[in-house]
Motif scaffolding. Structure first.
Motif, short mmCIF file in Angstrom:
data_model
loop_
_atom_site.label_atom_id
_atom_site.label_comp_id
_atom_site.label_asym_id
_atom_site.label_seq_id
_atom_site.Cartn_x
_atom_site.Cartn_y
_atom_site.Cartn_z
N PRO A 132 -0.06 3.09 10.56
CA PRO A 132 0.69 2.48 11.66
C PRO A 132 -0.24 2.25 12.86
N PRO A 133 0.03 1.23 13.66
CA PRO A 133 -0.83 0.98 14.82
C PRO A 133 -0.97 2.21 15.72
N GLY A 134 -2.21 2.54 16.04
CA GLY A 134 -2.47 3.67 16.91
C GLY A 134 -2.36 5.03 16.25
N LYS A 135 -2.15 5.07 14.94
CA LYS A 135 -1.97 6.36 14.25
C LYS A 135 -2.87 6.42 13.00
N PRO A 136 -4.19 6.41 13.20
CA PRO A 136 -5.09 6.41 12.04
C PRO A 136 -5.00 7.65 11.18
N GLU A 137 -4.43 8.72 11.73
CA GLU A 137 -4.28 9.94 10.94
C GLU A 137 -3.22 9.80 9.85
N ARG A 138 -2.39 8.79 9.94
CA ARG A 138 -1.34 8.56 8.94
C ARG A 138 -1.81 7.50 7.93
N ALA A 139 -2.87 7.83 7.22
CA ALA A 139 -3.46 6.88 6.28
C ALA A 139 -2.57 6.62 5.08
N ARG A 140 -2.52 5.37 4.66
CA ARG A 140 -1.73 4.97 3.49
C ARG A 140 -2.67 4.61 2.35
N THR A 141 -3.46 5.59 1.95
CA THR A 141 -4.52 5.33 0.97
C THR A 141 -4.48 6.25 -0.24
N GLU A 142 -3.55 7.19 -0.29
CA GLU A 142 -3.63 8.22 -1.33
C GLU A 142 -3.48 7.66 -2.74
N HIS A 143 -2.81 6.53 -2.89
CA HIS A 143 -2.63 5.95 -4.23
C HIS A 143 -3.77 5.03 -4.66
N LEU A 144 -4.65 4.67 -3.73
CA LEU A 144 -5.69 3.69 -4.05
C LEU A 144 -6.60 4.12 -5.20
N GLY A 162 -5.40 -1.41 11.05
CA GLY A 162 -6.60 -0.90 10.41
C GLY A 162 -7.80 -1.78 10.72
N THR A 163 -8.91 -1.16 11.09
CA THR A 163 -10.12 -1.91 11.38
C THR A 163 -10.89 -2.16 10.09
N LEU A 164 -11.86 -3.06 10.15
CA LEU A 164 -12.73 -3.29 8.99
C LEU A 164 -13.52 -2.04 8.67
N ASP A 165 -13.91 -1.28 9.69
CA ASP A 165 -14.65 -0.04 9.45
C ASP A 165 -13.77 0.99 8.73
N GLU A 166 -12.47 0.93 8.93
CA GLU A 166 -11.56 1.81 8.20
C GLU A 166 -11.27 1.28 6.80
N LEU A 167 -11.23 -0.04 6.69
CA LEU A 167 -10.88 -0.64 5.40
C LEU A 167 -11.99 -0.46 4.37
N ARG A 168 -13.23 -0.56 4.78
CA ARG A 168 -14.33 -0.53 3.80
C ARG A 168 -14.34 0.76 2.98
#
Length: 210
Positions: A132-144, A162-168
């Protein structure tokens, strides 16, 4: 130009865009949390896929079929089931590869369906909501890490989800080839006056399709 006007697919609340001649394959795309199949980006993407020879379908998720406006409601499992149904519908219409994905929430739900075993040739995600915007601690990546399908991320460099630095590093979690299409200056809607975003996204998906 496509050979026929878009046509309704009532079973999945979808609209199909037809190529000239026999389709090379099929594409199923769905919308973000506040949107619908009428999203200008989905229309442009389906037109682009049809120009490339694919049958492209934009469809409403089950929550949007229940009510015309508002955010997702009810179980996300129902939306995932709707994605599985839409992919099966498109697969039955074509001989050839099948790709699927969507914008934001729709892309996330499609990625979860793939992580749970939905078979695709390429997964194509637009403005994947890493958190969610402003909440990088709530990552939605566990299933990736459970995704083993070649995947395209089309992402704006100013996306608050999410920024590109977070996405990579998140993209590296996927156990298959990945491409990231960077849309300079774009926010979550992927709007750009300088770049042809649909063409860039389709080019990347076709590269992964081989």
């Amino acid at each position: 130009m496509t050979s026929t006007s878009p046509t309704e697919i009532d079973a999945i609340a979808g609209v199909s865009h037809h190529p000239d001649g026999t389709p090379r394959g099929g594409v199923a795309l769905t919308h973000g949390a506040g949107g619908s199949r009428e999203s200008p980006m989905l229309v442009a993407l389906c037109d682009e896929w049809a120009r490339r020879g694919f049958l492209a379908v934009r469809y409403n998720l089950p929550y949007r079929r229940r009510r015309p406006k508002g955010p997702p409601s009810g179980s996300s499992a129902a939306d995932i089931a709707g994605i599985v149904e839409a992919v099966a519908t498109v697969r039955a219409l074509v001989d050839g590869p099948v790709l699927a994905g969507g914008h934001s929430y729709g892309g996330r739900m499609t990625s979860m369906a793939v992580a749970d075993g939905l078979a695709l040739d390429v997964l194509t995600l637009f403005s994947y909501p890493l958190h969610p915007p402003g909440k990088p601690e709530r990552a939605r990546t566990e299933h990736l890490p459970r995704i083993t399908v070649p995947t395209v991320f089309t992402h704006g460099t100013a996306d608050p989800f999410g920024t590109l630095d977070e996405l990579r590093p998140a993209a590296v979690l996927i156990g298959a080839p990945v491409e990231i299409v960077e849309v300079t200056g774009a926010r979550h809607d992927l709007g750009s006056k300088k770049l042809d975003v649909p063409a860039l996204a389709v080019d990347a998906a076709l590269r992964l399709l081989g």
